[in-house]
Design a protein around this motif. Structure first.
Motif, PDB file in Angstrom:
ATOM      1  N   THR A 120      61.384  70.602  25.222  1.00  0.00           N
ATOM      2  CA  THR A 120      62.091  69.743  26.188  1.00  0.00           C
ATOM      3  C   THR A 120      61.113  69.425  27.427  1.00  0.00           C
ATOM      4  O   THR A 120      61.655  68.643  28.211  1.00  0.00           O
ATOM      5  CB  THR A 120      63.471  70.721  26.917  1.00  0.00           C
ATOM      6  N   ARG A 121      59.912  69.827  27.642  1.00  0.00           N
ATOM      7  CA  ARG A 121      59.024  69.514  28.624  1.00  0.00           C
ATOM      8  C   ARG A 121      57.530  69.799  28.142  1.00  0.00           C
ATOM      9  O   ARG A 121      57.178  70.644  27.415  1.00  0.00           O
ATOM     10  CB  ARG A 121      59.213  70.314  29.748  1.00  0.00           C
ATOM     11  N   LEU A 122      56.710  68.502  28.313  1.00  0.00           N
ATOM     12  CA  LEU A 122      55.201  68.850  28.090  1.00  0.00           C
ATOM     13  C   LEU A 122      54.482  68.910  29.342  1.00  0.00           C
ATOM     14  O   LEU A 122      54.767  68.334  30.556  1.00  0.00           O
ATOM     15  CB  LEU A 122      54.666  67.543  27.368  1.00  0.00           C
ATOM     16  N   TRP A 123      53.439  69.688  29.672  1.00  0.00           N
ATOM     17  CA  TRP A 123      52.486  69.819  30.687  1.00  0.00           C
ATOM     18  C   TRP A 123      51.611  68.469  30.497  1.00  0.00           C
ATOM     19  O   TRP A 123      51.615  68.086  31.632  1.00  0.00           O
ATOM     20  CB  TRP A 123      51.748  71.078  30.342  1.00  0.00           C
ATOM     21  N   GLU A 179      54.874  65.264  34.877  1.00  0.00           N
ATOM     22  CA  GLU A 179      53.974  65.587  36.157  1.00  0.00           C
ATOM     23  C   GLU A 179      52.850  64.557  36.221  1.00  0.00           C
ATOM     24  O   GLU A 179      52.525  64.306  37.457  1.00  0.00           O
ATOM     25  CB  GLU A 179      53.266  67.107  35.999  1.00  0.00           C
ATOM     26  N   GLU A 180      52.269  64.128  35.309  1.00  0.00           N
ATOM     27  CA  GLU A 180      51.123  63.359  35.123  1.00  0.00           C
ATOM     28  C   GLU A 180      51.538  61.811  34.763  1.00  0.00           C
ATOM     29  O   GLU A 180      50.407  61.009  34.303  1.00  0.00           O
ATOM     30  CB  GLU A 180      49.865  63.867  34.446  1.00  0.00           C
ATOM     31  N   SER A 181      52.753  61.365  34.763  1.00  0.00           N
ATOM     32  CA  SER A 181      52.825  59.920  34.059  1.00  0.00           C
ATOM     33  C   SER A 181      54.078  59.420  35.057  1.00  0.00           C
ATOM     34  O   SER A 181      54.762  60.314  35.545  1.00  0.00           O
ATOM     35  CB  SER A 181      53.240  60.114  32.578  1.00  0.00           C
ATOM     36  N   PRO A 182      54.180  58.222  34.901  1.00  0.00           N
ATOM     37  CA  PRO A 182      55.197  57.443  35.414  1.00  0.00           C
ATOM     38  C   PRO A 182      56.464  57.621  34.774  1.00  0.00           C
ATOM     39  O   PRO A 182      56.576  58.190  33.720  1.00  0.00           O
ATOM     40  CB  PRO A 182      54.825  56.108  35.564  1.00  0.00           C
ATOM     41  N   ASP A 183      57.585  57.310  35.299  1.00  0.00           N
ATOM     42  CA  ASP A 183      58.958  57.487  34.961  1.00  0.00           C
ATOM     43  C   ASP A 183      58.918  56.669  33.913  1.00  0.00           C
ATOM     44  O   ASP A 183      58.512  55.409  33.629  1.00  0.00           O
ATOM     45  CB  ASP A 183      59.984  57.154  35.988  1.00  0.00           C
ATOM     46  N   MET A 184      59.812  56.886  32.556  1.00  0.00           N
ATOM     47  CA  MET A 184      59.847  56.086  31.556  1.00  0.00           C
ATOM     48  C   MET A 184      61.072  56.394  30.825  1.00  0.00           C
ATOM     49  O   MET A 184      61.961  57.104  31.070  1.00  0.00           O
ATOM     50  CB  MET A 184      58.560  56.265  30.438  1.00  0.00           C
ATOM     51  N   VAL A 185      61.704  55.400  30.160  1.00  0.00           N
ATOM     52  CA  VAL A 185      62.945  55.458  29.325  1.00  0.00           C
ATOM     53  C   VAL A 185      62.420  55.583  27.746  1.00  0.00           C
ATOM     54  O   VAL A 185      61.833  54.657  27.243  1.00  0.00           O
ATOM     55  CB  VAL A 185      63.692  54.159  29.421  1.00  0.00           C
ATOM     56  N   VAL A 186      63.003  56.894  27.331  1.00  0.00           N
ATOM     57  CA  VAL A 186      62.450  57.318  26.046  1.00  0.00           C
ATOM     58  C   VAL A 186      63.546  57.972  25.356  1.00  0.00           C
ATOM     59  O   VAL A 186      64.378  58.731  25.972  1.00  0.00           O
ATOM     60  CB  VAL A 186      61.235  58.136  25.690  1.00  0.00           C
ATOM     61  N   PRO A 187      63.584  57.809  23.879  1.00  0.00           N
ATOM     62  CA  PRO A 187      64.502  58.642  23.143  1.00  0.00           C
ATOM     63  C   PRO A 187      63.961  60.051  22.914  1.00  0.00           C
ATOM     64  O   PRO A 187      62.866  60.381  23.083  1.00  0.00           O
ATOM     65  CB  PRO A 187      64.772  57.960  21.743  1.00  0.00           C
ATOM     66  N   ALA A 188      64.735  61.032  22.733  1.00  0.00           N
ATOM     67  CA  ALA A 188      64.507  62.407  22.153  1.00  0.00           C
ATOM     68  C   ALA A 188      64.180  62.041  20.558  1.00  0.00           C
ATOM     69  O   ALA A 188      64.717  61.129  20.046  1.00  0.00           O
ATOM     70  CB  ALA A 188      65.809  63.417  22.121  1.00  0.00           C
TER      71      ALA A 188
END
Length: 97
Positions: free
Chosen positions: A11-14, A74-83
């Motif tokens: 659910t989350r990447l560092w 944490e290190e990227s801008p907001d984006m719109v992506v699918p799971a």
């Protein structure tokens, strides 16, 4: 997730870093919110994983996509992506935390 007999839910990447720009291989780590899935349900939390994965191979192994949602890192801008449900993702090791 319901169609997954046994897998890992991330659910989350560092972080994610490119290691081979020609083959589009990336490395990174999961962070908080990594779970074992059995019989379509979350069975347990698991330690974080390091991965090395070709983006091209990953995209050719997509089994299912959700509706896109807004995500931020944490290190990227907001984006719109699918799971994505991905077959044979390449986790390389378990982290110590």
């Amino acid at each position: 997730m319901a169609s997954t007999e046994r897998g890992i839910l991330v659910t989350r990447l560092w972080y994610i870093r490119e290691v081979d720009p020609y083959r589009k291989v990336f490395t990174g780590m999961t962070r908080d919110g990594t779970f074992l899935v059995e019989a379509g349900r979350i069975a347990a939390g698991v330690r974080n994983f390091r991965f090395n994965q070709s983006l091209i191979e990953m995209l050719s192994s997509v089994e299912a996509l959700s509706q896109p949602v807004r995500a931020s890192g944490e290190e990227s801008p907001d984006m719109v992506v699918p799971a994505m449900k991905i077959r044979d993702f390449h986790f390389t090791e378990v982290t110590r935390f």
